[in-house]
Every structure is written in structure tokens, then in C-alpha cells.
Design a protein around this motif. Structure first.
Motif, mmCIF file in Angstrom:
data_model
loop_
_atom_site.group_PDB
_atom_site.id
_atom_site.type_symbol
_atom_site.label_atom_id
_atom_site.label_comp_id
_atom_site.label_asym_id
_atom_site.label_seq_id
_atom_site.Cartn_x
_atom_site.Cartn_y
_atom_site.Cartn_z
ATOM 1 N N SER A 473 0.827 -1.209 0.000
ATOM 2 C CA SER A 473 0.000 0.000 0.000
ATOM 3 C C SER A 473 0.862 1.260 0.000
ATOM 4 O O SER A 473 0.575 2.224 -0.710
ATOM 5 C CB SER A 473 -0.922 -0.014 1.229
ATOM 6 O OG SER A 473 -1.696 1.152 1.292
ATOM 7 N N GLY A 474 1.957 1.247 0.775
ATOM 8 C CA GLY A 474 2.860 2.397 0.793
ATOM 9 C C GLY A 474 3.534 2.622 -0.545
ATOM 10 O O GLY A 474 3.661 3.757 -1.001
ATOM 11 N N LEU A 475 3.969 1.542 -1.202
ATOM 12 C CA LEU A 475 4.594 1.675 -2.519
ATOM 13 C C LEU A 475 3.602 2.180 -3.566
ATOM 14 O O LEU A 475 3.948 2.989 -4.431
ATOM 15 C CB LEU A 475 5.165 0.325 -2.958
ATOM 16 C CG LEU A 475 6.597 0.006 -2.531
ATOM 17 C CD1 LEU A 475 6.988 -1.397 -2.954
ATOM 18 C CD2 LEU A 475 7.582 1.023 -3.093
ATOM 19 N N LEU A 476 2.357 1.683 -3.489
ATOM 20 C CA LEU A 476 1.332 2.162 -4.425
ATOM 21 C C LEU A 476 1.135 3.666 -4.275
ATOM 22 O O LEU A 476 0.994 4.396 -5.262
ATOM 23 C CB LEU A 476 0.019 1.417 -4.178
ATOM 24 C CG LEU A 476 -1.198 1.911 -4.969
ATOM 25 C CD1 LEU A 476 -0.955 1.797 -6.468
ATOM 26 C CD2 LEU A 476 -2.451 1.135 -4.573
ATOM 27 N N TYR A 477 1.133 4.147 -3.030
ATOM 28 C CA TYR A 477 1.008 5.580 -2.783
ATOM 29 C C TYR A 477 2.171 6.346 -3.418
ATOM 30 O O TYR A 477 1.974 7.380 -4.064
ATOM 31 C CB TYR A 477 0.958 5.812 -1.275
ATOM 32 C CG TYR A 477 0.967 7.257 -0.854
ATOM 33 C CD1 TYR A 477 2.075 7.812 -0.244
ATOM 34 C CD2 TYR A 477 -0.148 8.073 -1.048
ATOM 35 C CE1 TYR A 477 2.096 9.131 0.167
ATOM 36 C CE2 TYR A 477 -0.137 9.396 -0.645
ATOM 37 C CZ TYR A 477 0.987 9.925 -0.032
ATOM 38 O OH TYR A 477 1.002 11.227 0.364
ATOM 39 N N LEU A 478 3.401 5.834 -3.253
ATOM 40 C CA LEU A 478 4.567 6.502 -3.832
ATOM 41 C C LEU A 478 4.509 6.511 -5.352
ATOM 42 O O LEU A 478 4.839 7.507 -5.995
ATOM 43 C CB LEU A 478 5.848 5.808 -3.379
ATOM 44 C CG LEU A 478 6.207 5.893 -1.892
ATOM 45 C CD1 LEU A 478 7.478 5.111 -1.616
ATOM 46 C CD2 LEU A 478 6.377 7.331 -1.449
ATOM 47 N N HIS A 479 4.064 5.405 -5.947
ATOM 48 C CA HIS A 479 4.085 5.278 -7.409
ATOM 49 C C HIS A 479 2.930 6.001 -8.091
ATOM 50 O O HIS A 479 3.096 6.588 -9.157
ATOM 51 C CB HIS A 479 4.032 3.802 -7.803
ATOM 52 C CG HIS A 479 5.315 3.071 -7.573
ATOM 53 N ND1 HIS A 479 5.518 1.761 -7.936
ATOM 54 C CD2 HIS A 479 6.494 3.475 -7.005
ATOM 55 C CE1 HIS A 479 6.733 1.380 -7.598
ATOM 56 N NE2 HIS A 479 7.349 2.405 -7.022
ATOM 57 N N GLU A 480 1.720 5.968 -7.482
ATOM 58 C CA GLU A 480 0.541 6.410 -8.225
ATOM 59 C C GLU A 480 -0.357 7.412 -7.503
ATOM 60 O O GLU A 480 -1.030 8.207 -8.161
ATOM 61 C CB GLU A 480 -0.329 5.189 -8.594
ATOM 62 C CG GLU A 480 0.366 4.205 -9.502
ATOM 63 C CD GLU A 480 -0.557 3.079 -9.937
ATOM 64 O OE1 GLU A 480 -0.068 1.964 -10.138
ATOM 65 O OE2 GLU A 480 -1.787 3.316 -10.053
ATOM 66 N N ASP A 481 -0.397 7.370 -6.178
ATOM 67 C CA ASP A 481 -1.431 8.133 -5.474
ATOM 68 C C ASP A 481 -0.967 9.483 -4.948
ATOM 69 O O ASP A 481 -1.793 10.279 -4.502
ATOM 70 C CB ASP A 481 -1.993 7.309 -4.307
ATOM 71 C CG ASP A 481 -2.814 6.133 -4.793
ATOM 72 O OD1 ASP A 481 -2.967 5.158 -4.033
ATOM 73 O OD2 ASP A 481 -3.308 6.194 -5.944
ATOM 74 N N TRP A 482 0.351 9.751 -4.936
ATOM 75 C CA TRP A 482 0.815 11.067 -4.503
ATOM 76 C C TRP A 482 0.880 11.987 -5.706
ATOM 77 O O TRP A 482 0.706 11.573 -6.854
ATOM 78 C CB TRP A 482 2.174 10.954 -3.813
ATOM 79 C CG TRP A 482 2.525 12.170 -3.006
ATOM 80 C CD1 TRP A 482 1.725 12.837 -2.134
ATOM 81 C CD2 TRP A 482 3.771 12.872 -3.020
ATOM 82 N NE1 TRP A 482 2.385 13.906 -1.592
ATOM 83 C CE2 TRP A 482 3.645 13.960 -2.116
ATOM 84 C CE3 TRP A 482 4.979 12.690 -3.690
ATOM 85 C CZ2 TRP A 482 4.687 14.856 -1.880
ATOM 86 C CZ3 TRP A 482 6.025 13.589 -3.452
ATOM 87 C CH2 TRP A 482 5.874 14.654 -2.551
ATOM 88 N N GLU A 483 1.140 13.278 -5.470
ATOM 89 C CA GLU A 483 1.149 14.253 -6.555
ATOM 90 C C GLU A 483 2.350 14.087 -7.476
ATOM 91 O O GLU A 483 2.328 14.561 -8.610
ATOM 92 C CB GLU A 483 1.130 15.663 -5.961
ATOM 93 C CG GLU A 483 2.318 15.969 -5.060
ATOM 94 C CD GLU A 483 2.102 17.232 -4.248
ATOM 95 O OE1 GLU A 483 1.025 17.364 -3.641
ATOM 96 O OE2 GLU A 483 3.007 18.077 -4.224
ATOM 97 N N HIS A 484 3.421 13.432 -7.002
ATOM 98 C CA HIS A 484 4.577 13.116 -7.820
ATOM 99 C C HIS A 484 4.855 11.626 -7.727
ATOM 100 O O HIS A 484 4.457 10.967 -6.772
ATOM 101 C CB HIS A 484 5.828 13.879 -7.350
ATOM 102 C CG HIS A 484 5.661 15.371 -7.350
ATOM 103 N ND1 HIS A 484 5.452 16.097 -8.494
ATOM 104 C CD2 HIS A 484 5.652 16.259 -6.324
ATOM 105 C CE1 HIS A 484 5.344 17.377 -8.185
ATOM 106 N NE2 HIS A 484 5.443 17.509 -6.868
ATOM 107 N N ILE A 485 5.569 11.097 -8.719
ATOM 108 C CA ILE A 485 6.001 9.700 -8.663
ATOM 109 C C ILE A 485 7.311 9.647 -7.878
ATOM 110 O O ILE A 485 8.255 10.375 -8.175
ATOM 111 C CB ILE A 485 6.212 9.128 -10.080
ATOM 112 C CG1 ILE A 485 4.885 9.116 -10.848
ATOM 113 C CG2 ILE A 485 6.796 7.710 -10.002
ATOM 114 C CD1 ILE A 485 5.035 8.679 -12.292
ATOM 115 N N VAL A 486 7.354 8.800 -6.867
ATOM 116 C CA VAL A 486 8.563 8.609 -6.072
ATOM 117 C C VAL A 486 9.014 7.166 -6.233
ATOM 118 O O VAL A 486 8.259 6.241 -5.949
ATOM 119 C CB VAL A 486 8.315 8.916 -4.580
ATOM 120 C CG1 VAL A 486 9.585 8.651 -3.773
ATOM 121 C CG2 VAL A 486 7.870 10.360 -4.410
ATOM 122 N N ILE A 487 10.245 6.979 -6.716
ATOM 123 C CA ILE A 487 10.828 5.644 -6.846
ATOM 124 C C ILE A 487 11.653 5.375 -5.596
ATOM 125 O O ILE A 487 12.552 6.149 -5.265
ATOM 126 C CB ILE A 487 11.722 5.533 -8.097
ATOM 127 C CG1 ILE A 487 10.996 6.098 -9.328
ATOM 128 C CG2 ILE A 487 12.138 4.083 -8.323
ATOM 129 C CD1 ILE A 487 9.700 5.405 -9.644
#
Length: 667
Positions: A473-487
């Protein structure tokens, strides 16, 4: 809208309906209401309210829902349920009755622009649902089990000060209408429409200023209207939001009305100054002059010591002054920081080195939690708030890229997800940066999978599956649900930390990428850990969401099997975990790959699903790996996992050349 019902219709209903109105309170501290359908409180001293959790009433009459403690909740509600169904009236007996309420509140956060969770006005068919509610993101209203369940029978208007992607919040300062779920059916920015200009004016819910809210429900039109304004401003003519909501399924008979609030990892206090409520008519107007006073908006400055001017009478006094100046200069050097003009906008996210120095007892070795690839991590507790933190020291001798680095740190500090370790801020000294995080009391997952001292294999399968879901769930937030993509670039068990409730939280998100500032732009710097690196990184050096998925696949196998991605066996042969699991799958014994030291029994179907998903995420071809959204759908059972064919699994042989001896070495 209820407030504008024609007078003759409202009068007709009051004549025909059964008498049901409570006594109104008067005076600064009075409370009203016994069991009536309307009541008013100008302050709550001596009020007949039911309180639970940390909720309390001050001597001055303020209703305090939360008192600044972390991970707490508080409720305050009218002691007797009210009749929200009225079969004796001329209206449809199956519809919920109209009601109106107004209240004045204030939220005091630890910082001027950052708070813990907000508060909510609620209507609940049964207060039992509140007893099992969780603090933090659930505002003390619901929990993981009943959130979204129609049987919860809860209606709420939330004043939310946290952005939670799980509930599809629009931002960290909004008003929402909730029905049986913290995912609002309608939400909008907190604020009001100016009657004079018609312009929308934002209101900061955590400003420590008192604000008034009006909530009206029209039972006939099945419509909720919410309006708000600063205290002292008349009710705006244009409401903040208006939406259709049918409360017939929420209130089946009588129901309780009141307030709920909660805190998470930041200290906050939530106050209610006054409250009125009415069924089938407008709520009684609050007299602002009779409301209790709020505490001081900001901490009082320290009192200055009287300045005593004494003549220099002797060389002894001169020497004493000199010694004092020298001591102060040394003290100033000890706590010296680097400040530049471009950092001014980042002020709220910056910690003083002095505070961090005292919090960690001078960065004592006894406070050292561990050494990472980029520096030591120290445990600490801030003196003023008592909040526990973890401080990571990062060497940064070069000034090149430092502005971009700090900007990205502050940007990542705005990430809000229950399965990410919260990055609270930073401090900058010559040659080093200090990053401040939430402290995770149960340490890293790595020690429970591979550690000694009895911790090896100490967590059972349900806990492991819960941690896996959380990290996904945390990775999904970083990849798709936040305003920027975070790898993330370094997903592994040692970067998954466990909070006090053993929830998995992914740490160091995005920082591997940030540390590249100042590197030679013509070179490719591959960051990660052997055994978790996707094959394509050796060719392109470019991190993508697919490379994070590959590392997550290795993580799935590691957590389920209790083995590192690359190990040396007793004969000093290199064993690649994904190959080992693949062989088990081919022989039809994939469940036998599970960690043999795991306590208690496990669900074979769940273990098989996670292991096969780990193989799918570990596919050598990036295009064949699922996205994190698909991973969540597989884990939640919303979508069947694709079959792994013999042809498909044969491609895993392509992976072996990328592994080298010396597993778990960060590069």
C-alpha cells in the motif's frame, strides 16, 4: 435547505408532531437539554454530556476532545439518544427527520501549519461503534473492519487536517461528508464564501483560531448542507458544500449526536467552545459573548531577566565577563548551523541542531540505533513535546546540489501514508545533513527474519501478511497516489520498520535518489542492494516503478521463506532464492518453501498466492511485472493471479548472471 423552510410549514409540523424539545442553556457555562430534541451549550461547565477516551471539560467550560497525547481518541456526545424517526408526523415515516446543528471549534497543532488528525461531528445509531474505533486516520469514528460497512450506521461531517490517500482525501485541509466510511461522499477545501464579494476565502483548520460550523439535513430533500466561517462572521449566504445523502439507512430509530477526534504521531488539541442542536427546525443561535475563552494561541515568550548594569569595578569582573563571553562563543559553535536565504520558505520543516543534540543526548553511542549506507541513525526525544524521533546523519561535504536536495527533502516531508515512515524535517550543518523521522519502537523487519536473540522467526503468518499488504500500500502511494512519482530504489526487509502495533512502514523512501545530487552527470550511479536489483538496471541504470516491483518481489519471497534473496549454503554454494522457490513451484511443493521457524500454523492458499506473486514480480522482463495497483488487487482477492506457465518460469534462468557473491551489500 432546512434553515429556509417556509414558516407556515414548519409551524404546522410543530403543532402536529409530538412535543419533544429540551431546555435551552443560558449563561456562560450552562448546558441544556435533558432528553429534548433541541439543546444549546454556551460552554460545557456542568453540562450533562457523556465523555470517553481523553475527552474532558476544563474549569473554564472548554470541551477538550484531545489533550495533546499521541495515538489517542476522544468522544463527547449527548447522553440520551434522539428520535430521528417520527412515524407520528405527516411526513414519510421511513425518512430520517430533518435536523440542524451549529458549533464552534478550534484545533491547536504542534506547528503552525502541521497537525495531527482533525475532528468530526457525528450521528451514530449506537455508541458501541465508537468503543472499537481507532485513533489516527479514523478520527476515532471507525476501524479497519467496519470502515465502509453499512452496518456501522454512522454519519459525520469531518474537519480533516491530514491528507490520506487511502480515503482519497483531496488535501490536508478539507471538510467532508462521511457515511459509514472515512472516504467522503463529498469534500471541499475548508473555507467560506464572502457575502460582500462572493469570493472564496480559505480557512486553515490548524490555525488555532475559533471557527463556527453549521450543518443542516433536510429529511424531505435528503440533502446535507455545510457552512463555516471564522467566529464572529455571520453565517455566509452561500454554503461551503451541499450534497444529497439519504440517512434513512443510517438512523433506523434513535441515534446519538456528538463529536469525535483523534491524534496520531503529532501532538494536537481539539476544542469545542459551544454547541446547539435541533430536530425539525433551525438550531438555536449561539451567543458568541457567552462562549469560554481559548488558551493562548501561542506559547508565552520566556520572561526576560532584569538587566542589571554594574560598573566595571575591578579586573576580576572583567575576567568574569571575558570567561562568560568565551563560554557563550564555545556554546554557539557547538550548536552552529548553516542558514541561507533560500531556506526561508522551508523554515517550518527545519529543526534546530540544539534541539536534536539534546534529544539524542549529544548523539551518544547509547542512542545509536544502527549504521546505514549513508550514515548513523540515533534515537531521541524532543524536550518540549516529548515526541520520540529518529535522527539520521548524512554526510554531504559538497555544496553542489544542496538546494535541490533540501527542496526534495521538504517535498517528501509532505508524504502522508500510514505505511511510510514520516519524514518530519531536516537540519543542516557544515559537512552534514540531519534528517528527522518518526521513531519506530519495534525496529526493522530484518531482525525478525534473520536476527538472533530469539527474534528470528518470531512473527507469525497473519502478521507477515499484514506487513506485506502495508508495504504494498505504501509503494502504491509513492508510485501512483501522490502528486509526484517517487521511486524508492531500495525496497528490502531492513528498510521496513515496525511501529508500536507491528504495522510495516517503508523507510528511506526516495532518499537514495536524493543522495545522487552532486554526482557526475555523465556517470550512472546504480543504487540498491544485491539480490533486489532488477536485471535492466545493469544495462540502463534507470530506476522505474518496475524496478521497485522487482525488489518488492524479492521482499515477498524473503518475508515468506525467511531467507535472504542470495545466500551461501553449508557447502559455500550460492543459492538464489527466486530460483529455489521456482524449483519448488515446478515440483508442485511451493508451500514447502515457507519459513520453517514461523510460529503457529499458516493458510496454505495465502502462502501459495504470496510466493507466486513474488515470482511474478521478479520476472526478468519489466513489461511482464504487475503494477503495484495490480499487486494490491491480487493480495485483496479482487483479481485472480495469472497462471505461471512452464515457458514463463523458464525465463527466470535469465536472472542468475546478475547475482554475485556477498549478498545484502548496498552499492
Amino acid at each position: 435547505m432546512l434553515a429556509f423552510l417556509p414558516f407556515h410549514l414548519a409551524t404546522l409540523h410543530l403543532i402536529l408532531a409530538p412535543a419533544y424539545s429540551g431546555a435551552a442553556a443560558t449563561g456562560g457555562g450552562g448546558g441544556g437539554g435533558g432528553g429534548g430534541g433541541s439543546f444549546i451549550y454556551h460552554g460545557f461547565a456542568g453540562a450533562n454530556l457523556t465523555l470517553d477516551g481523553v475527552a474532558a471539560v476544563t474549569v473554564g467550560g472548554l470541551l477538550v476532545l484531545t489533550n495533546g497525547s499521541l495515538q489517542t481518541k476522544g468522544h463527547a456526545f449527548h447522553p440520551s439518544p434522539l428520535p430521528f424517526r417520527d412515524p407520528g408526523s405527516l411526513r414519510n415515516a421511513t425518512a430520517a427527520r430533518s435536523f440542524s446543528t451549529t458549533f464552534v471549534f478550534a484545533i491547536y497543532g504542534q506547528y503552525a501549519d502541521l497537525s495531527s488528525n482533525g475532528l468530526a461531528f457525528f450521528v451514530a445509531a449506537d455508541t458501541a461503534v465508537l468503543s472499537t474505533a481507532l485513533p489516527g486516520r479514523f478520527l476515532g469514528l471507525l476501524n479497519d473492519t467496519d470502515n465502509g460497512d453499512r452496518r456501522a450506521h454512522v454519519f459525520a461531517v469531518e474537519l480533516d487536517t491530514i491528507f490520506n490517500a487511502e480515503f482519497r482525501d483531496i488535501n490536508s485541509n478539507h471538510v467532508g461528508v462521511d457515511v459509514n466510511s472515512l472516504r467522503s461522499v463529498c469534500a471541499t477545501d475548508a473555507g467560506y464564501y464572502d457575502d460582500a464579494t462572493g469570493q472564496f476565502r480559505n480557512l486553515s483548520l490548524v490555525s488555532r483560531n475559533a471557527m463556527q460550523v453549521w450543518v443542516d439535513y433536510d429529511g424531505a430533500a435528503r440533502q446535507v448542507t455545510v457552512t463555516m466561517a471564522p467566529l464572529g462572521v455571520a453565517r455566509p449566504k452561500k454554503p461551503l458544500l451541499q450534497t444529497t445523502v439519504d440517512l434513512s439507512d443510517v438512523v433506523l430509530g434513535t441515534a446519538y449526536v456528538g463529536f469525535a477526534s483523534a491524534t496520531a504521531v503529532l501532538s494536537s488539541r481539539h476544542f469545542v467552545l459551544g454547541w446547539s442542536f435541533a430536530l425539525d427546525g433551525p438550531a438555536p443561535a449561539l451567543d458568541i459573548g457567552e462562549l469560554p475563552a481559548l488558551p493562548p494561541a501561542w506559547p508565552k515568550p520566556r520572561s526576560r531577566v532584569l538587566e542589571i548594569v554594574l560598573p566595571v569595578a575591578s579586573a576580576t569582573l572583567v575576567l568574569a565577563v571575558g570567561v562568560t563571553i568565551y563560554s557563550l562563543a564555545q556554546r554557539r559553535l557547538r550548536y552552529a548551523e548553516l542558514h541561507e536565504d533560500w531556506e526561508v520558505p522551508f523554515g517550518p520543516h527545519r529543526f534546530s541542531y540544539k534541539d536534536l543534540f539534546h534529544a539524542t543526548k549529544g548523539f551518544s553511542d547509547k542512542q545509536l540505533l544502527g549504521e546505514g549506507g549513508f550514515g548513523g541513525v540515533y534515537r531521541g526525544a524532543l524536550r518540549k513535546s516529548g515526541m520520540e524521533i529518529a535522527v539520521k546523519k548524512v554526510s554531504h561535504e559538497s555544496r553542489q546540489g544542496i538546494k535541490e536536495f533540501v527542496a526534495e527533502v521538504v517535498s517528501l516531508g509532505r508524504l502522508r501514508h500510514r505505511n511510510l515512515v514520516q519524514l518530519l524535517g531536516y537540519c543542516r550543518r557544515k559537512g552534514e545533513l540531519l534528517l528527522v523521522y518518526d521513531y519506530m519502537p519495534n525496529g526493522s523487519l530484518d531482525k525478525y527474519l534473520h536476527g538472533g536473540n530469539g527474534s528470528r522467526g518470531a512473527i507469525d503468518w497473519p502478521q507477515r501478511l499484514h506487513i506485506i499488504r502495508g508495504v504494498a500500500s505504501g509503494l502504491l502511494y509513492l508510485h501512483e497516489d501522490w502528486e509526484h512519482i517517487v521511486i524508492h530504489r531500495d525496497v528490502k526487509a531492513s528498510n521496513v520498520l515496525l511501529d508500536s502495533e507491528m504495522n510495516g512502514r517503508l523507510g528511506d523512501f526516495g532518499l537514495a535518489r536524493l543522495y545522487d545530487h552532486g554526482a557526475d552527470a555523465q556517470t550512472t550511479h546504480v543504487v540498491g542492494t544485491m539480490g533486489y536489483l532488477a536485471p535492466e538496471l545493469g544495462h540502463t541504470g534507470k530506476a522505474t516503478p518496475a524496478t521497485d516491483v522487482f525488489a518488492f518481489g524479492a521482499f515477498l519471497l524473503e518475508v515468506t521463506c525467511g531467507r535472504r534473496p542470495v545466500e551461501q549454503d553449508e557447502e559455500n554454494n550460492r543459492v538464489v532464492l527466486v530460483d529455489w522457490v521456482t524449483e519448488h513451484w515446478r515440483s508442485g511443493s511451493i508451500v514447502d518453501a515457507v519459513d520453517t521457524l514461523m510460529p503457529s500454523r499458516f493458510n496454505p492458499e495465502e502462502v501459495s498466492l504470496v510466493l507466486e506473486l513474488g515470482l511474478l514480480c521478479s520476472h526478468p522482463l519489466p513489461s511482464a511485472r504487475p503494477t503495484l495497483r495490480q499487486v494490491m488487487q491480487y493480495l485483496d482477492g479482487d483479481m485472480p493471479l495469472p497462471d505461471l506457465s512452464q515457458t514463463y518460469t523458464a525465463s527466470f534462468a535469465m536472472m542468475e548472471p546478475i547475482y554475485i557473491a556477498g549478498s545484502s551489500t548496498t552499492i
